[in-house]
Enzyme design. Structure first.
Site, PDB file in Angstrom:
ATOM      1  N   ASP A  43       0.833  -1.207   0.000  1.00 26.37           N
ATOM      2  CA  ASP A  43       0.000   0.000   0.000  1.00 26.37           C
ATOM      3  C   ASP A  43       0.872   1.263   0.000  1.00 26.37           C
ATOM      4  O   ASP A  43       0.614   2.214   0.728  1.00 26.37           O
ATOM      5  CB  ASP A  43      -0.954   0.001   1.199  1.00 26.37           C
ATOM      6  CG  ASP A  43      -2.119   0.978   1.023  1.00 26.37           C
ATOM      7  OD1 ASP A  43      -2.448   1.339  -0.137  1.00 26.37           O
ATOM      8  OD2 ASP A  43      -2.705   1.388   2.039  1.00 26.37           O
ATOM      9  N   LYS A  45       1.952   4.661  -1.122  1.00 28.40           N
ATOM     10  CA  LYS A  45       1.272   5.811  -1.716  1.00 28.40           C
ATOM     11  C   LYS A  45       1.746   7.046  -0.969  1.00 28.40           C
ATOM     12  O   LYS A  45       2.333   6.932   0.121  1.00 28.40           O
ATOM     13  CB  LYS A  45      -0.247   5.656  -1.614  1.00 28.40           C
ATOM     14  CG  LYS A  45      -0.764   5.525  -0.184  1.00 28.40           C
ATOM     15  CD  LYS A  45      -2.252   5.237  -0.171  1.00 28.40           C
ATOM     16  CE  LYS A  45      -2.751   5.039   1.262  1.00 28.40           C
ATOM     17  NZ  LYS A  45      -4.165   4.687   1.275  1.00 28.40           N
ATOM     18  N   PRO A  46       1.530   8.232  -1.512  1.00 26.25           N
ATOM     19  CA  PRO A  46       2.009   9.443  -0.840  1.00 26.25           C
ATOM     20  C   PRO A  46       1.521   9.576   0.602  1.00 26.25           C
ATOM     21  O   PRO A  46       2.287   9.996   1.475  1.00 26.25           O
ATOM     22  CB  PRO A  46       1.468  10.576  -1.722  1.00 26.25           C
ATOM     23  CG  PRO A  46       1.340   9.961  -3.072  1.00 26.25           C
ATOM     24  CD  PRO A  46       0.930   8.530  -2.814  1.00 26.25           C
ATOM     25  N   ALA A  47       0.290   9.206   0.867  1.00 20.69           N
ATOM     26  CA  ALA A  47      -0.256   9.351   2.222  1.00 20.69           C
ATOM     27  C   ALA A  47       0.410   8.420   3.229  1.00 20.69           C
ATOM     28  O   ALA A  47       0.268   8.617   4.433  1.00 20.69           O
ATOM     29  CB  ALA A  47      -1.765   9.109   2.213  1.00 20.69           C
ATOM     30  N   ASN A  48       1.163   7.416   2.754  1.00 17.98           N
ATOM     31  CA  ASN A  48       1.868   6.506   3.644  1.00 17.98           C
ATOM     32  C   ASN A  48       3.370   6.783   3.697  1.00 17.98           C
ATOM     33  O   ASN A  48       4.146   5.946   4.135  1.00 17.98           O
ATOM     34  CB  ASN A  48       1.610   5.049   3.244  1.00 17.98           C
ATOM     35  CG  ASN A  48       0.220   4.605   3.617  1.00 17.98           C
ATOM     36  OD1 ASN A  48      -0.439   5.227   4.451  1.00 17.98           O
ATOM     37  ND2 ASN A  48      -0.258   3.544   2.995  1.00 17.98           N
ATOM     38  N   ASP A  61       2.589   2.815   7.786  1.00 17.01           N
ATOM     39  CA  ASP A  61       1.339   2.087   7.601  1.00 17.01           C
ATOM     40  C   ASP A  61       1.561   0.769   6.869  1.00 17.01           C
ATOM     41  O   ASP A  61       1.221   0.612   5.702  1.00 17.01           O
ATOM     42  CB  ASP A  61       0.294   2.934   6.879  1.00 17.01           C
ATOM     43  CG  ASP A  61      -1.087   2.285   6.940  1.00 17.01           C
ATOM     44  OD1 ASP A  61      -1.207   1.152   7.458  1.00 17.01           O
ATOM     45  OD2 ASP A  61      -2.041   2.898   6.451  1.00 17.01           O
TER      46      ASP A  61
END
Length: 172
Positions: A43, A45-48, A61
């Site tokens: 997973d 992604k930028p948010a992680n 995460d």
């Protein structure tokens, strides 16, 4: 609280090219370290991707991560973020490091352009696009992205995992 504010900054693009490359190289180093211990993130992604108090970028995460040492069972259920997930993950196929390399390419695309490589309001359309359409070059959205960097991003986003870089070290 400062970490949260910095973490939000990494999730917003576009970043200057040098900052985007520096951030993704730190993400790659973290994923490589996890891979050497037998962990596949699934997973990325930028948010992680989080900025620590010293300004370093860390991958976080690991809630969807799996062991690469165990035999993978496919459930037929998709887990992850479709805008950054590789086609084989969406299809529920066995995964290896090239799945996370795809997501690294999607994350770098976002950091360079401010948009994911694929996006759509309709989930079915989005999943279809991710699994069938070739990604656009980040240069289509930001002409000053160096050609060699754009080529690396599009290689990471190849539909066929065999066409992607085979390891994190190939990206350094």
């Amino acid at each position: 609280q400062e970490v949260e504010q910095n973490a939000a900054a990494i999730a917003k693009g576009p970043l200057p090219t040098g900052e985007a490359v520096d951030a993704i190289l730190q993400v790659i180093a973290g994923l490589d370290a996890a891979s050497r211990t037998g962990i596949l993130h699934r997973d990325v992604k930028p948010a992680n991707c989080f900025v620590d108090l010293q300004g370093g970028v860390k991958v976080g995460d690991f809630g969807l991560s799996i062991s690469t040492h165990a035999r993978q069972q496919t459930t037929g259920m998709f887990l992850g973020t479709p805008q950054f997930a590789p086609p084989e993950q969406i299809r529920g196929e066995p995964l290896d490091a090239r799945a996370d390399i795809y997501a690294v390419g999607g994350t770098l695309f976002y950091l360079l352009t401010g948009q994911p490589p694929f996006d759509d309001r309709d989930l079915t359309t989005l999943v279809t696009r991710v699994t069938t359409e070739a990604p656009r070059s980040p240069r289509e959205m930001r002409a000053n992205v160096p050609l060699a960097l754009a080529d690396i991003v599009t290689r990471c986003l190849a539909k066929d995992r065999e066409a992607r870089p085979a390891s994190y070290r190939a990206l350094e």
